[in-house]
Enzyme design. Structure first.
Site, PDB file in Angstrom:
ATOM      1  N   HIS B 165       0.738  -1.044  -0.069  1.00 40.60           N
ATOM      2  CA  HIS B 165      -0.118   0.080  -0.050  1.00 40.60           C
ATOM      3  C   HIS B 165       0.816   1.329  -0.094  1.00 40.60           C
ATOM      4  CE1 HIS B 165      -3.498   2.265   1.718  1.00 40.60           C
ATOM      5  NE2 HIS B 165      -2.365   3.254   1.874  1.00 40.60           N
ATOM      6  N   GLU B 166       1.835   1.295   0.948  1.00 40.41           N
ATOM      7  CA  GLU B 166       2.687   2.597   1.094  1.00 40.41           C
ATOM      8  C   GLU B 166       3.411   2.925  -0.134  1.00 40.41           C
ATOM      9  OE1 GLU B 166       1.964   4.581   3.342  1.00 40.41           O
ATOM     10  OE2 GLU B 166       1.045   3.360   4.423  1.00 40.41           O
ATOM     11  N   HIS B 169       1.794   4.210  -3.135  1.00 47.83           N
ATOM     12  CA  HIS B 169       1.642   5.873  -3.300  1.00 47.83           C
ATOM     13  C   HIS B 169       2.775   6.251  -3.793  1.00 47.83           C
ATOM     14  CE1 HIS B 169      -1.686   6.533  -0.530  1.00 47.83           C
ATOM     15  NE2 HIS B 169      -1.087   6.055   0.814  1.00 47.83           N
ATOM     16  N   TYR B 180      -3.816  14.643  -2.473  1.00 41.72           N
ATOM     17  CA  TYR B 180      -4.438  13.998  -1.427  1.00 41.72           C
ATOM     18  C   TYR B 180      -5.461  14.729  -0.584  1.00 41.72           C
ATOM     19  CZ  TYR B 180      -3.057  10.083   2.105  1.00 41.72           C
ATOM     20  OH  TYR B 180      -3.234   9.043   2.800  1.00 41.72           O
ATOM     21  N   GLU B 189      -5.911   6.868  -2.011  1.00 44.28           N
ATOM     22  CA  GLU B 189      -5.632   5.700  -0.940  1.00 44.28           C
ATOM     23  C   GLU B 189      -6.196   4.545  -1.551  1.00 44.28           C
ATOM     24  OE1 GLU B 189      -5.163   5.168   2.412  1.00 44.28           O
ATOM     25  OE2 GLU B 189      -3.601   6.733   1.804  1.00 44.28           O
ATOM     26  N   ASP B 266      -9.592  14.242   8.109  1.00 46.38           N
ATOM     27  CA  ASP B 266      -8.813  13.214   7.354  1.00 46.38           C
ATOM     28  C   ASP B 266      -8.519  13.566   5.887  1.00 46.38           C
ATOM     29  OD1 ASP B 266      -7.766  10.668   6.575  1.00 46.38           O
ATOM     30  OD2 ASP B 266      -9.516   9.844   6.259  1.00 46.38           O
ATOM     31  N   HIS B 271      -9.242   8.230   3.862  1.00 47.97           N
ATOM     32  CA  HIS B 271      -9.068   7.096   4.377  1.00 47.97           C
ATOM     33  C   HIS B 271     -10.662   6.371   4.453  1.00 47.97           C
ATOM     34  CE1 HIS B 271      -5.108   8.201   5.500  1.00 47.97           C
ATOM     35  NE2 HIS B 271      -4.810   6.968   5.053  1.00 47.97           N
TER      36      HIS B 271
END
Lengths: 105, 407
Positions: B165-166, B169, B180, B189, B266, B271
């Site tokens: 996932h990271e 990005h 974002y 996301e 957020d 998210h």
């Protein structure tokens, strides 16, 4: 600043667990409930965090980074500090760590 | 399409093109769709070219893991494992190293992408960040992992989908550059969840039906009640207990959560609302069947490359539909699965809605006319024939714009 009348709250935002944080109320520490040593310690940390220079601007390239809001209420005055993992001052981090490890946090 | 026309097309804003897809004139709709297809492809290529100038020098995507030793100062971190070095005595460092490697291998073998930037970018990871840090994040060029507090969360390197996932990005930043905030941020996301899950499925050779479609199932401690951080299959149902609260992710546009574009909101719920496109991908994968990194993954990957910084859910959904048609054929099972998936989460593909609506209106009008006993059959039939002809032409031209059929 009157230590007894001081309330400090903190909230976490963002990160992988953002869904958890978005619905949680801030954690509040009331200095009046602390013993004098702890209350004095908290006041010193708060004073240092407020006096610390503003952190560098946050990068718009970070993703899932967490940020934190610490709000200090004292005799009708409110000071709000908001910093993130990658930009927070050492003083803000020390205060945040103290709040996190406070029983009940 | 001649070169002059293409030049004009490139500067036509996508929202105007989408509006033109609803134009009653079939020729206008036709031209708009062709323009969208062309510019979507060019946009991805242009973005990559523009990034080439400052992308890291090729390094063979070598991995290096550093140990923060419970501090938050990256420059003082010590070397824990390198590409040529021996395994570490620290399992966390090895898990991070392996996770980076599997993700790198996935992008290379499935999408022929050389690291995050497509140019062999070096992969650096930092473990044991801070004290009881409940998170993993991408700082714009490197990965950072916390150990968890041991109460709610454990070591974040335990979850391959979180690692992927990271890293995704980074892929998004080097391709679409999705901002974002709000919908583009939620899409950012979601893309990370989609490819994070695909890396896990690919590593385990799981079909869409076999996969758990959970993100971060491994980072909860045994004492934490809940399935995972997020569920792509069932957004809003990953957890529900007094300690964690209830998973706030929506699974449909009708439940979209409007949050302020602030830290405590957020960034507009990036998210939170990612649950909607997450479920669209899950439904697409189930609809197509088999390995989700094949057709569904390729459709989403091509759509990511064709997206831009402000792409929202609707534009991305339209792009996946167009890409599915380009890659697998108009009205193909793959394209139909994409269409049905987005519809299920409350997003209708723009061009299809206009065309389908027109056909429905004509059919209703024909039935009404016949019921009234009016003799307008010839006119109705002429209009249906005209529409059918436009659709056929459109289908042929779209197919001719597409390349080979990827696996």
């Amino acid at each position: 600043m009157n230590v007894d009348g001081m309330k400090v709250s903190y909230a976490s935002h963002g990160g992988q667990a953002a869904g958890l944080f978005v619905q949680r109320p801030p954690v509040v520490v009331d200095a009046a409930t602390l013993d004098p040593t702890r209350a004095s310690e908290l006041k010193s940390l708060v004073d240092a965090a407020i006096a610390a220079p503003s952190p560098a601007a946050r990068s718009d390239k970070t993703r899932d980074e967490m940020s934190y809001t610490i709000t200090v209420q004292d005799d009708g005055h409110e000071t709000r500090l908001s910093q993130s993992d990658t930009t927070m001052s050492a003083e803000f981090r020390r205060l945040l760590d103290w709040l996190r490890h406070h029983p009940g946090s | 399409m001649n070169s002059r026309c293409r030049c004009i097309n490139c500067i036509t804003p996508p929202h105007i093109l989408k509006k033109l897809l609803e134009n009653p004139d079939g020729k206008v709709r036709d031209a708009a769709l062709r323009t969208l297809l062309t510019t979507a492809s060019l946009r991805g290529e242009r973005r990559i070219r523009s990034l080439m100038g400052f992308a890291a020098a090729p390094s063979g995507a070598r991995r290096t893991i550093f140990d923060c030793n419970s501090t938050t100062t990256l420059p003082s971190a010590t070397l824990a494992r390198s590409e040529d070095g021996r395994p570490s005595s620290d399992q966390t460092a090895n898990d991070a190293f392996d996770g980076l490697g599997k993700t790198r291998q996935f992008y290379k073998e499935v999408f022929d992408r050389d690291s995050l930037d497509g140019n062999g970018m070096r992969l650096n990871g930092y473990v044991h960040y801070g004290s009881a840090y409940n998170n993993a994040f991408w700082n714009g060029s490197e990965m950072i992992f916390g150990d968890g507090d041991g109460v709610l969360f454990t070591d974040f390197t335990k979850s391959l989908d979180v690692i992927a996932h990271e890293l995704t990005h980074g892929v998004t930043e080097f391709s679409a550059g999705l901002e974002y905030h709000n919908q583009s941020g939620a899409l950012n996301e979601s893309i990370s969840d989609v490819f994070g899950s695909l890396v896990k499925q690919w590593a385990g050779q799981q079909t869409a039906e076999q996969a758990d479609w959970l993100i971060g199932a491994e980072v909860f401690t045994p004492g934490t009640s809940g399935d995972a951080l997020r569920s792509m299959k069932a957004p809003g149902k990953a957890y529900n207990n007094p300690t964690l609260g209830r998973d706030p992710q929506p699974d449909n546009m009708s439940k979209y959560v409007n949050l302020p574009d602030t830290d405590d909101g957020d960034n507009g719920g990036v998210h939170i609302n990612s649950g909607i496109p997450n479920r669209a991908f899950y439904l697409t994968a189930i609809g197509i069947g088999g390995f989700a990194w094949e057709a569904p993954g390729h459709i989403w990957y091509a759509s990511l490359k064709a997206s831009s910084a402000k792409t929202d859910f609707q534009e991305f959904a339209d792009t996946t539909y167009l890409q599915a048609g380009q890659m697998y054929g108009q009205q193909s099972a793959e394209q139909q699965a994409v269409l049905a998936a987005w519809k299920e989460v409350g997003i209708r593909i723009s061009g299809v809605r206009a065309l389908a609506g027109t056909a429905t209106r004509i059919k209703k009008q024909a039935a009404l006319t016949m019921g009234n006993g009016r003799d307008q059959d010839q006119e109705i039939m002429r209009r249906i024939d005209e529409l059918s002809s436009q659709l056929a032409t459109l289908t042929q031209e779209v197919a001719s714009l597409g390349g080979g059929r990827p696996h």
